[in-house]
Enzyme design. Structure first.
Site, PDB file in Angstrom:
ATOM      1  N   SER A 157       0.859  -1.189   0.000  1.00 53.97           N
ATOM      2  CA  SER A 157       0.000   0.000   0.000  1.00 53.97           C
ATOM      3  C   SER A 157       0.892   1.234   0.000  1.00 53.97           C
ATOM      4  O   SER A 157       2.033   1.183   0.489  1.00 53.97           O
ATOM      5  CB  SER A 157      -0.867   0.019   1.274  1.00 53.97           C
ATOM      6  OG  SER A 157      -1.476   1.294   1.437  1.00 53.97           O
ATOM      7  N   TYR A 171      -1.537  -1.179  10.226  1.00 49.92           N
ATOM      8  CA  TYR A 171      -1.657  -1.350   8.776  1.00 49.92           C
ATOM      9  C   TYR A 171      -0.390  -0.854   8.077  1.00 49.92           C
ATOM     10  O   TYR A 171       0.173  -1.547   7.227  1.00 49.92           O
ATOM     11  CB  TYR A 171      -2.889  -0.596   8.281  1.00 49.92           C
ATOM     12  CG  TYR A 171      -3.190  -0.785   6.814  1.00 49.92           C
ATOM     13  CD1 TYR A 171      -3.749  -1.972   6.351  1.00 49.92           C
ATOM     14  CD2 TYR A 171      -2.920   0.218   5.883  1.00 49.92           C
ATOM     15  CE1 TYR A 171      -4.029  -2.154   4.998  1.00 49.92           C
ATOM     16  CE2 TYR A 171      -3.205   0.054   4.538  1.00 49.92           C
ATOM     17  CZ  TYR A 171      -3.757  -1.138   4.104  1.00 49.92           C
ATOM     18  OH  TYR A 171      -4.040  -1.316   2.763  1.00 49.92           O
ATOM     19  N   LYS A 175       2.117  -3.264   5.998  1.00 52.00           N
ATOM     20  CA  LYS A 175       2.357  -3.063   4.565  1.00 52.00           C
ATOM     21  C   LYS A 175       3.818  -2.718   4.283  1.00 52.00           C
ATOM     22  O   LYS A 175       4.347  -3.059   3.223  1.00 52.00           O
ATOM     23  CB  LYS A 175       1.417  -1.995   4.015  1.00 52.00           C
ATOM     24  CG  LYS A 175      -0.059  -2.418   4.011  1.00 52.00           C
ATOM     25  CD  LYS A 175      -0.297  -3.673   3.171  1.00 52.00           C
ATOM     26  CE  LYS A 175      -1.777  -3.966   2.973  1.00 52.00           C
ATOM     27  NZ  LYS A 175      -2.014  -5.202   2.182  1.00 52.00           N
TER      28      LYS A 175
HETATM   29  P1  NDP Z   1     -11.593  -5.804   0.290  1.00 55.44           P
HETATM   30  O1  NDP Z   1     -11.959  -5.621   1.706  1.00 55.44           O
HETATM   31  O2  NDP Z   1     -12.592  -5.522  -0.771  1.00 55.44           O
HETATM   32  O3  NDP Z   1     -11.071  -7.287   0.053  1.00 55.44           O
HETATM   33  C1  NDP Z   1     -10.186  -7.900   0.951  1.00 55.44           C
HETATM   34  C2  NDP Z   1     -10.103  -9.369   0.609  1.00 55.44           C
HETATM   35  O4  NDP Z   1      -9.245  -9.988   1.569  1.00 55.44           O
HETATM   36  C3  NDP Z   1     -11.468 -10.047   0.711  1.00 55.44           C
HETATM   37  O5  NDP Z   1     -11.600 -10.926  -0.378  1.00 55.44           O
HETATM   38  C4  NDP Z   1     -11.390 -10.812   2.023  1.00 55.44           C
HETATM   39  O6  NDP Z   1     -12.123 -12.023   1.893  1.00 55.44           O
HETATM   40  C5  NDP Z   1      -9.902 -11.113   2.088  1.00 55.44           C
HETATM   41  N1  NDP Z   1      -9.479 -11.419   3.445  1.00 55.44           N
HETATM   42  C6  NDP Z   1      -9.546 -10.639   4.541  1.00 55.44           C
HETATM   43  N2  NDP Z   1      -9.092 -11.310   5.621  1.00 55.44           N
HETATM   44  C7  NDP Z   1      -8.740 -12.552   5.169  1.00 55.44           C
HETATM   45  C8  NDP Z   1      -8.231 -13.705   5.787  1.00 55.44           C
HETATM   46  N3  NDP Z   1      -7.962 -13.755   7.113  1.00 55.44           N
HETATM   47  N4  NDP Z   1      -8.002 -14.794   5.032  1.00 55.44           N
HETATM   48  C9  NDP Z   1      -8.270 -14.777   3.711  1.00 55.44           C
HETATM   49  N5  NDP Z   1      -8.743 -13.721   3.060  1.00 55.44           N
HETATM   50  C10 NDP Z   1      -8.996 -12.615   3.799  1.00 55.44           C
HETATM   51  O7  NDP Z   1     -10.260  -4.941   0.097  1.00 55.44           O
HETATM   52  P2  NDP Z   1      -9.459  -4.474  -1.197  1.00 55.44           P
HETATM   53  O8  NDP Z   1      -9.876  -5.251  -2.368  1.00 55.44           O
HETATM   54  O9  NDP Z   1      -9.521  -3.005  -1.235  1.00 55.44           O
HETATM   55  O10 NDP Z   1      -7.974  -4.859  -0.764  1.00 55.44           O
HETATM   56  C11 NDP Z   1      -7.184  -5.826  -1.420  1.00 55.44           C
HETATM   57  C12 NDP Z   1      -5.745  -5.599  -1.024  1.00 55.44           C
HETATM   58  O11 NDP Z   1      -5.304  -4.329  -1.489  1.00 55.44           O
HETATM   59  C13 NDP Z   1      -5.516  -5.601   0.490  1.00 55.44           C
HETATM   60  O12 NDP Z   1      -4.298  -6.239   0.774  1.00 55.44           O
HETATM   61  C14 NDP Z   1      -5.461  -4.131   0.820  1.00 55.44           C
HETATM   62  O13 NDP Z   1      -4.755  -3.859   1.989  1.00 55.44           O
HETATM   63  C15 NDP Z   1      -4.769  -3.602  -0.420  1.00 55.44           C
HETATM   64  N6  NDP Z   1      -4.968  -2.162  -0.613  1.00 55.44           N
HETATM   65  C16 NDP Z   1      -6.219  -1.673  -0.945  1.00 55.44           C
HETATM   66  C17 NDP Z   1      -6.399  -0.312  -1.103  1.00 55.44           C
HETATM   67  C18 NDP Z   1      -7.703   0.302  -1.484  1.00 55.44           C
HETATM   68  O14 NDP Z   1      -7.783   1.522  -1.625  1.00 55.44           O
HETATM   69  N7  NDP Z   1      -8.771  -0.469  -1.657  1.00 55.44           N
HETATM   70  C19 NDP Z   1      -5.271   0.639  -0.923  1.00 55.44           C
HETATM   71  C20 NDP Z   1      -4.024  -0.002  -0.580  1.00 55.44           C
HETATM   72  C21 NDP Z   1      -3.885  -1.344  -0.438  1.00 55.44           C
HETATM   73  P3  NDP Z   1     -12.954 -12.735   3.055  1.00 55.44           P
HETATM   74  O15 NDP Z   1     -13.493 -11.663   3.954  1.00 55.44           O
HETATM   75  O16 NDP Z   1     -13.998 -13.477   2.291  1.00 55.44           O
HETATM   76  O17 NDP Z   1     -11.978 -13.638   3.729  1.00 55.44           O
END
Ligand code: NDP
Length: 265
Positions: A157, A171, A175
């Site tokens: 991130s 966080y 990251k």
């Molecule tokens: P979402 O919350 O939409 O998706 C997060 C995903 O991670 C979900 O599919 C969730 O699935 C999964 N997840 C969470 N905890 C677990 C776990 N313990 N085991 C397995 N899967 C898990 O977030 P984003 O799509 O926005 O984020 C995706 C990545 O990008 C992350 O790493 C985030 O930190 C990073 N990011 C996003 C930004 C943004 O602006 N959106 C900015 C910077 C970085 P489920 O709950 O079904 O397990």
């Protein structure tokens, strides 16, 4: 097989270098947000895809999207904080799809906003557990079976290298840890022909950012995004495809911001 000489590169078509035909990719966190777009992008580039997350009904929706693109997909209930789950996801890729050539460590959580002096230890631990340790358990499992020419893409991130005054120490630390892990694995696995890189997303509207009001979004854009808008998940997916494909065959150990210029300030 990667082109090794300029003659061989000239002989291949350029678009082939962005393809993943015949490859198997593993994507974590593919039940929502960026992970869905990444799974679709990898499939569109020709890869079969193994997807993992905890919410299996939503994973099944992603599976349908991948299959609509003509690729095979296996969905495995996965909690990345559990080492056995991580091993099982990679095993499913190998046993049901024939290998593991690409890993995208996308699963992550933003956590809650706690001032440092109030931050409950379990909250900080959990944010690091999912974002950093989960990525390491997945990388370990994949690194044991990946052949030469494979690639790992870790979702870090911009918060790894800057701050949004959230407060979000866990966080940011997790990251930043992902970037350190990326460099170390790239160094460890270079000789095995496995590349390891990271993506630093800026701001993308997903479940993780669902609490950003339109007013807050507008303020972020004005203050921090020279590109003048928030990101589209397809822009992360296409970067992941690039870093997974032979098009980036001489890139390893780096973090690529995909942020509309957030890191300029
Ligand atoms: P979402 O919350 O939409 O998706 C997060 C995903 O991670 C979900 O599919 C969730 O699935 C999964 N997840 C969470 N905890 C677990 C776990 N313990 N085991 C397995 N899967 C898990 O977030 P984003 O799509 O926005 O984020 C995706 C990545 O990008 C992350 O790493 C985030 O930190 C990073 N990011 C996003 C930004 C943004 O602006 N959106 C900015 C910077 C970085 P489920 O709950 O079904 O397990």
């Amino acid at each position: 097989m990667l082109p090794q000489t300029s003659q061989e590169i000239a002989a291949s078509t350029w678009s082939d270098r962005f393809r993943l035909d015949g490859k198997v990719a593993v994507v974590t966190g593919a039940s929502s947000g960026l992970g869905v777009a990444i799974a679709q992008g990898l499939a569109a580039a020709g890869a079969d895809v193994a997807i993992g997350a905890r919410r299996v009904e939503m994973l099944e929706e992603t599976r349908a999207l991948v299959e609509e693109l003509g690729r095979r997909c296996v969905a495995v209930e996965t909690d990345v904080t559990k080492v056995d789950d991580c091993n099982r996801l990679v095993e499913a890729a190998v046993e049901q799809l024939g290998g593991c050539d690409v890993l995208v460590n996308n699963a992550g959580i933003g956590g809650e906003y706690h001032a440092a002096t109030e931050d409950p230890p379990d909250h900080f631990r959990h944010v690091v557990d999912v974002n950093l340790m989960g990525s390491y358990w997945m990388a370990q499992a994949a690194g044991r079976v990946m052949p030469a020419g494979s690639a790992v893409v870790n979702l870090s991130s911009v918060m790894a290298v800057t701050t949004a005054k959230m407060p979000a120490a866990g966080y940011s630390a997790a990251k930043a840890g992902v970037l350190g892990m990326t460099r170390d694995l790239a160094a460890q696995w270079g000789e095995k022909g496995i590349r390891v890189n990271a993506i630093l997303p800026g701001v993308f509207l997903t479940e993780a950012t669902a609490d950003y009001s339109p007013n807050y979004q507008a303020r972020i854009i004005k203050a921090r995004v020279p590109g003048g808008r928030l990101g589209d998940p397809v822009e992360i997916a296409s970067t992941a495809v690039f870093l997974a494909s032979p098009a980036s065959s001489y890139i390893t150990g780096v973090g690529v911001p995909v942020d509309g210029g957030v890191l300029l300030f």
